[in-house]
Design an enzyme around this catalytic site. Sequence first.
Site, PDB file in Angstrom:
ATOM      1  N   MET A 127       0.851  -1.190   0.000  1.00  0.00           N
ATOM      2  CA  MET A 127       0.000   0.000   0.000  1.00  0.00           C
ATOM      3  C   MET A 127       0.894   1.250   0.000  1.00  0.00           C
ATOM      4  O   MET A 127       0.711   2.168  -0.788  1.00  0.00           O
ATOM      5  CB  MET A 127      -0.872   0.034   1.255  1.00  0.00           C
ATOM      6  CG  MET A 127      -1.758  -1.172   1.468  1.00  0.00           C
ATOM      7  SD  MET A 127      -2.770  -0.916   2.962  1.00  0.00           S
ATOM      8  CE  MET A 127      -3.282  -2.573   3.314  1.00  0.00           C
ATOM      9  N   GLY A 133       2.363   7.195   3.110  1.00  0.00           N
ATOM     10  CA  GLY A 133       1.602   6.013   3.498  1.00  0.00           C
ATOM     11  C   GLY A 133       0.318   6.348   4.232  1.00  0.00           C
ATOM     12  O   GLY A 133      -0.670   5.629   4.149  1.00  0.00           O
ATOM     13  N   ILE A 159       7.863  -2.522   2.365  1.00  0.00           N
ATOM     14  CA  ILE A 159       6.953  -3.666   2.247  1.00  0.00           C
ATOM     15  C   ILE A 159       7.511  -4.910   2.955  1.00  0.00           C
ATOM     16  O   ILE A 159       8.537  -5.466   2.545  1.00  0.00           O
ATOM     17  CB  ILE A 159       6.630  -3.966   0.762  1.00  0.00           C
ATOM     18  CG1 ILE A 159       6.109  -2.684   0.070  1.00  0.00           C
ATOM     19  CG2 ILE A 159       5.630  -5.120   0.639  1.00  0.00           C
ATOM     20  CD1 ILE A 159       4.936  -1.985   0.762  1.00  0.00           C
ATOM     21  N   GLU A 244      -5.898  -6.103  10.568  1.00  0.00           N
ATOM     22  CA  GLU A 244      -4.457  -5.843  10.626  1.00  0.00           C
ATOM     23  C   GLU A 244      -4.100  -5.148  11.949  1.00  0.00           C
ATOM     24  O   GLU A 244      -3.112  -5.472  12.593  1.00  0.00           O
ATOM     25  CB  GLU A 244      -4.053  -4.959   9.423  1.00  0.00           C
ATOM     26  CG  GLU A 244      -2.600  -4.553   9.452  1.00  0.00           C
ATOM     27  CD  GLU A 244      -2.105  -3.951   8.132  1.00  0.00           C
ATOM     28  OE1 GLU A 244      -2.809  -4.075   7.112  1.00  0.00           O
ATOM     29  OE2 GLU A 244      -1.016  -3.369   8.139  1.00  0.00           O
ATOM     30  N   GLY A 342      23.295  -1.466  31.863  1.00  0.00           N
ATOM     31  CA  GLY A 342      24.129  -1.427  30.652  1.00  0.00           C
ATOM     32  C   GLY A 342      23.852  -2.597  29.722  1.00  0.00           C
ATOM     33  O   GLY A 342      23.905  -2.453  28.496  1.00  0.00           O
TER      34      GLY A 342
HETATM   35  C1  LIG Z   1       9.173  -1.855   9.138  1.00  0.00           C
HETATM   36  C2  LIG Z   1       7.992  -1.387   8.370  1.00  0.00           C
HETATM   37  C3  LIG Z   1       7.176  -2.316   7.745  1.00  0.00           C
HETATM   38  C4  LIG Z   1       6.072  -1.901   6.988  1.00  0.00           C
HETATM   39  N1  LIG Z   1       5.331  -2.825   6.293  1.00  0.00           N
HETATM   40  C5  LIG Z   1       4.422  -2.373   5.387  1.00  0.00           C
HETATM   41  C6  LIG Z   1       3.771  -3.296   4.507  1.00  0.00           C
HETATM   42  O1  LIG Z   1       3.986  -4.516   4.564  1.00  0.00           O
HETATM   43  N2  LIG Z   1       2.906  -2.792   3.571  1.00  0.00           N
HETATM   44  C7  LIG Z   1       2.645  -1.454   3.476  1.00  0.00           C
HETATM   45  O2  LIG Z   1       1.869  -1.066   2.607  1.00  0.00           O
HETATM   46  N3  LIG Z   1       3.223  -0.571   4.312  1.00  0.00           N
HETATM   47  C8  LIG Z   1       4.121  -0.992   5.242  1.00  0.00           C
HETATM   48  N4  LIG Z   1       4.730  -0.097   6.079  1.00  0.00           N
HETATM   49  C9  LIG Z   1       4.434   1.322   5.925  1.00  0.00           C
HETATM   50  C10 LIG Z   1       3.706   1.949   7.091  1.00  0.00           C
HETATM   51  O3  LIG Z   1       2.382   1.498   7.155  1.00  0.00           O
HETATM   52  C11 LIG Z   1       3.838   3.480   6.895  1.00  0.00           C
HETATM   53  O4  LIG Z   1       5.177   3.803   7.224  1.00  0.00           O
HETATM   54  C12 LIG Z   1       2.871   4.275   7.739  1.00  0.00           C
HETATM   55  O5  LIG Z   1       1.550   4.071   7.312  1.00  0.00           O
HETATM   56  C13 LIG Z   1       3.183   5.787   7.706  1.00  0.00           C
HETATM   57  O6  LIG Z   1       3.324   6.228   6.391  1.00  0.00           O
HETATM   58  P1  LIG Z   1       4.632   7.085   6.001  1.00  0.00           P
HETATM   59  O7  LIG Z   1       5.829   6.340   6.484  1.00  0.00           O
HETATM   60  O8  LIG Z   1       4.575   7.397   4.568  1.00  0.00           O
HETATM   61  O9  LIG Z   1       4.535   8.401   6.854  1.00  0.00           O
HETATM   62  P2  LIG Z   1       3.774   9.737   6.434  1.00  0.00           P
HETATM   63  O10 LIG Z   1       2.427   9.398   5.909  1.00  0.00           O
HETATM   64  O11 LIG Z   1       4.684  10.553   5.599  1.00  0.00           O
HETATM   65  O12 LIG Z   1       3.618  10.425   7.849  1.00  0.00           O
HETATM   66  C14 LIG Z   1       4.729  11.081   8.492  1.00  0.00           C
HETATM   67  C15 LIG Z   1       4.265  11.567   9.861  1.00  0.00           C
HETATM   68  O13 LIG Z   1       3.156  12.460   9.691  1.00  0.00           O
HETATM   69  C16 LIG Z   1       2.083  12.021  10.484  1.00  0.00           C
HETATM   70  N5  LIG Z   1       0.801  12.341   9.863  1.00  0.00           N
HETATM   71  C17 LIG Z   1       0.361  12.011   8.621  1.00  0.00           C
HETATM   72  N6  LIG Z   1      -0.903  12.411   8.462  1.00  0.00           N
HETATM   73  C18 LIG Z   1      -1.281  12.996   9.622  1.00  0.00           C
HETATM   74  C19 LIG Z   1      -2.471  13.605  10.102  1.00  0.00           C
HETATM   75  N7  LIG Z   1      -3.569  13.671   9.332  1.00  0.00           N
HETATM   76  N8  LIG Z   1      -2.491  14.109  11.357  1.00  0.00           N
HETATM   77  C20 LIG Z   1      -1.382  14.041  12.151  1.00  0.00           C
HETATM   78  N9  LIG Z   1      -0.232  13.465  11.766  1.00  0.00           N
HETATM   79  C21 LIG Z   1      -0.177  12.951  10.515  1.00  0.00           C
HETATM   80  C22 LIG Z   1       2.265  10.527  10.611  1.00  0.00           C
HETATM   81  O14 LIG Z   1       1.576  10.009  11.727  1.00  0.00           O
HETATM   82  C23 LIG Z   1       3.764  10.431  10.767  1.00  0.00           C
HETATM   83  O15 LIG Z   1       4.107  10.682  12.097  1.00  0.00           O
HETATM   84  C24 LIG Z   1       5.795  -0.518   6.896  1.00  0.00           C
HETATM   85  C25 LIG Z   1       6.583   0.409   7.563  1.00  0.00           C
HETATM   86  C26 LIG Z   1       7.689  -0.004   8.275  1.00  0.00           C
HETATM   87  C27 LIG Z   1       8.550   1.033   8.927  1.00  0.00           C
END
Ligand SMILES: Cc1cc2nc3c(=O)[nH]c(=O)nc-3n(C[C@H](O)[C@H](O)[C@H](O)COP(=O)(O)OP(=O)(O)OC[C@H]3O[C@@H](n4cnc5c(N)ncnc54)[C@H](O)[C@@H]3O)c2cc1C
Length: 381
Positions: A127, A133, A159, A244, A342
């Site tokens: 996604m 994201g 992902i 999920e 530690g």
């Molecule tokens: C180890 C790992 C595994 C993952 N596995 C998957 C997977 O299998 N499939 C998949 O699709 N994704 C996966 N993800 C992605 C994960 O779901 C996203 O990282 C997450 O949804 C946040 O999206 P972003 O990183 O783009 O952050 P952004 O959307 O850029 O957000 C950055 C910051 O802004 C904040 N923010 C955004 N919108 C708002 C709002 N409206 N109000 C207040 N704050 C806001 C967020 O909370 C965050 O703190 C994974 C991530 C990690 C780190």
Amino acid sequence: MRRSIYGEDHEAFRETVRAFIARSVAPRAEEFIERRLIDRDVWREAGKQGLLGLEVPEVHGGGEAGDYRFNAVLGEELSHVSAALASGFAIHYDIVAPYLVELTTEEQKRRWLPRFAAGELITAIGMTEPGGGSDLAALATTAVRDGDDWVINGSKTFITNGYQADLVIVAARTSPEKKAKGITLFAVEAGTTGFERGRKLDKVGQPEADTAELFFKDVRVPDANRVGEVDRGFIAMMERLPQERLSCAVSNVAHASAVLDETLAYVKERKAFGQPIGGFQYNKFTLADLVTRLDVSRAYVDQCVEAHARRELSAVDAAKAKLWTSEVQNEVIDACVQLFGGYGYMREYRVARAWMDARVTRIWAGSNEIMREIIGRDLGL
Ligand SMILES: Cc1cc2nc3c(=O)[nH]c(=O)nc-3n(C[C@H](O)[C@H](O)[C@H](O)COP(=O)(O)OP(=O)(O)OC[C@H]3O[C@@H](n4cnc5c(N)ncnc54)[C@H](O)[C@@H]3O)c2cc1C
């Protein structure tokens, strides 16, 4: 407090899971960390033990448990060993499974589900994109219809299982003008021309969960690989995100509990000023708080698991479970690191690894800010 949600069948299943972990996972845990992935042998072994096809109909090689409590038992036991192990497997049996079971045609079920349940077809779901994201409705990967095919262009990042996956569910934009109502899901299989994996991402924690970038350059998939209806992908994701998030909540509590148990054993052994460090009133009270927080959290999650088994769990309650348990887990494990002194900062100690592994749970599956958005909106705000 005695937990009342599990019956004899669930506990018998728990024993199967424990035996699988003791035999096939625990002895190789360090190896998976070093290689930064869970070996395919282990996936196949999990398949043989009937762990991966809990949601898959029997005719397609699954167990067709029809009861979310079995998923929860599996998630708890895997999380006791490591959060990464739980996340890698859960993406498959708990998160992708509902898409492949509920949205697919009979032909697709026959094509994918037997290998899915056997651990021969490792899956992932894409996604999130480099551009964002949280705002899923704004995703930029496109799929354009061309005769009987769709041509996909774009990329996904972070992902889980992305590096090894044989099949990835990819969310792509099919109607540019419709935003949330213009997204469709596709199954993209390994080896399809134009589908490339980027590097295995270098995460702060969870090294054994392989996490990758995925690239799609003119990737041609037949319409027979479309999962669900055209332009209904966003709704399909929204309908399945509560499971999920519940899966995350179950894992958060179980992971923190395992670390807390190890910490309790440690503070009874480790001495300072001639007495076990757990005996100092400050530490005793800290641990009393942590145990209470976890017990209360588990009680809420158990209620959610039961509600979900009855198909009554709301998206808001699932968001609360994910939000609360990921915060509690991080607080508990951080305090455990402190109690280890530690040693708690040494990677060779499980508590240190758990601390790094846990941090992401406040970010993924919808960040905790997005969980607060969902809960706040439900308050009419
Ligand atoms: C180890 C790992 C595994 C993952 N596995 C998957 C997977 O299998 N499939 C998949 O699709 N994704 C996966 N993800 C992605 C994960 O779901 C996203 O990282 C997450 O949804 C946040 O999206 P972003 O990183 O783009 O952050 P952004 O959307 O850029 O957000 C950055 C910051 O802004 C904040 N923010 C955004 N919108 C708002 C709002 N409206 N109000 C207040 N704050 C806001 C967020 O909370 C965050 O703190 C994974 C991530 C990690 C780190």
